[in-house]
Design a protein around this motif. Sequence first.
Motif, PDB file in Angstrom:
ATOM      1  N   UNK A 130     -23.492  -9.020 -30.465  1.00  0.00           N
ATOM      2  CA  UNK A 130     -22.903  -8.577 -29.907  1.00  0.00           C
ATOM      3  C   UNK A 130     -21.769  -8.042 -30.542  1.00  0.00           C
ATOM      4  N   UNK A 131     -21.689  -6.251 -30.910  1.00  0.00           N
ATOM      5  CA  UNK A 131     -20.784  -5.953 -31.068  1.00  0.00           C
ATOM      6  C   UNK A 131     -19.211  -6.349 -31.086  1.00  0.00           C
ATOM      7  N   UNK A 132     -18.192  -5.775 -32.607  1.00  0.00           N
ATOM      8  CA  UNK A 132     -16.824  -6.426 -32.481  1.00  0.00           C
ATOM      9  C   UNK A 132     -15.981  -4.854 -31.853  1.00  0.00           C
ATOM     10  N   UNK A 133     -15.310  -5.028 -31.496  1.00  0.00           N
ATOM     11  CA  UNK A 133     -14.639  -3.967 -30.373  1.00  0.00           C
ATOM     12  C   UNK A 133     -12.477  -3.871 -31.095  1.00  0.00           C
ATOM     13  N   UNK A 134     -12.773  -2.271 -32.000  1.00  0.00           N
ATOM     14  CA  UNK A 134     -11.096  -2.649 -32.012  1.00  0.00           C
ATOM     15  C   UNK A 134     -10.863  -1.237 -30.718  1.00  0.00           C
ATOM     16  N   UNK A 135      -9.904  -1.559 -30.129  1.00  0.00           N
ATOM     17  CA  UNK A 135      -9.498  -0.485 -29.374  1.00  0.00           C
ATOM     18  C   UNK A 135      -7.982  -0.726 -29.171  1.00  0.00           C
ATOM     19  N   UNK A 136      -7.563   0.706 -29.005  1.00  0.00           N
ATOM     20  CA  UNK A 136      -5.823   0.985 -28.947  1.00  0.00           C
ATOM     21  C   UNK A 136      -6.105   2.131 -27.899  1.00  0.00           C
ATOM     22  N   UNK A 137      -5.222   2.196 -26.876  1.00  0.00           N
ATOM     23  CA  UNK A 137      -5.036   3.248 -25.623  1.00  0.00           C
ATOM     24  C   UNK A 137      -6.193   3.611 -25.319  1.00  0.00           C
ATOM     25  N   UNK A 138      -6.784   5.183 -26.067  1.00  0.00           N
ATOM     26  CA  UNK A 138      -8.302   5.778 -25.481  1.00  0.00           C
ATOM     27  C   UNK A 138      -9.362   5.793 -26.817  1.00  0.00           C
ATOM     28  N   UNK A 139      -8.405   5.329 -27.761  1.00  0.00           N
ATOM     29  CA  UNK A 139      -9.400   4.975 -28.874  1.00  0.00           C
ATOM     30  C   UNK A 139     -10.221   3.869 -28.619  1.00  0.00           C
ATOM     31  N   UNK A 140     -11.737   4.094 -28.886  1.00  0.00           N
ATOM     32  CA  UNK A 140     -12.248   2.844 -28.740  1.00  0.00           C
ATOM     33  C   UNK A 140     -13.238   2.637 -30.486  1.00  0.00           C
ATOM     34  N   UNK A 141     -13.004   1.660 -30.790  1.00  0.00           N
ATOM     35  CA  UNK A 141     -13.927   1.343 -32.492  1.00  0.00           C
ATOM     36  C   UNK A 141     -15.287   0.008 -32.329  1.00  0.00           C
ATOM     37  N   UNK A 142     -16.574   0.309 -32.493  1.00  0.00           N
ATOM     38  CA  UNK A 142     -17.356  -0.320 -32.010  1.00  0.00           C
ATOM     39  C   UNK A 142     -17.630  -0.931 -33.698  1.00  0.00           C
TER      40      UNK A 142
END
Length: 100
Positions: free
Chosen positions: A62-74
């Motif tokens: 499954x993809x890793x996820x980097x999230x902060x606030x409203x930003x979401x990066x897979x």
Amino acid sequence: MRRDAWVIESTEERIKRVDESIKAVAESGQYAARVRKLRVFMGIDYLTALAAEGFMSYLGLVPSEYSSGKKRHLGPITKMGSSHLRKLLTESAWHYGLTC
């Protein structure tokens, strides 16, 4: 009727009821679309399609996820879990693609 035959018949009936329950859950609104997509592949039926998400997560596919606030990066796959099983699944997928 012998007891052995009765045990076998009652077990088969229970298995049939469980299979019907699995099918009913798989065709329910929450899972229906995902199950329908996965069942087009040879060898994938209701139970496998329902378990696929957890299985893929267990293997780290499954993809890793980097999230902060409203930003979401897979990001790339997590590669957590068994690398040996991941390799076996990859080889199986390649073989499936070559035979279809």
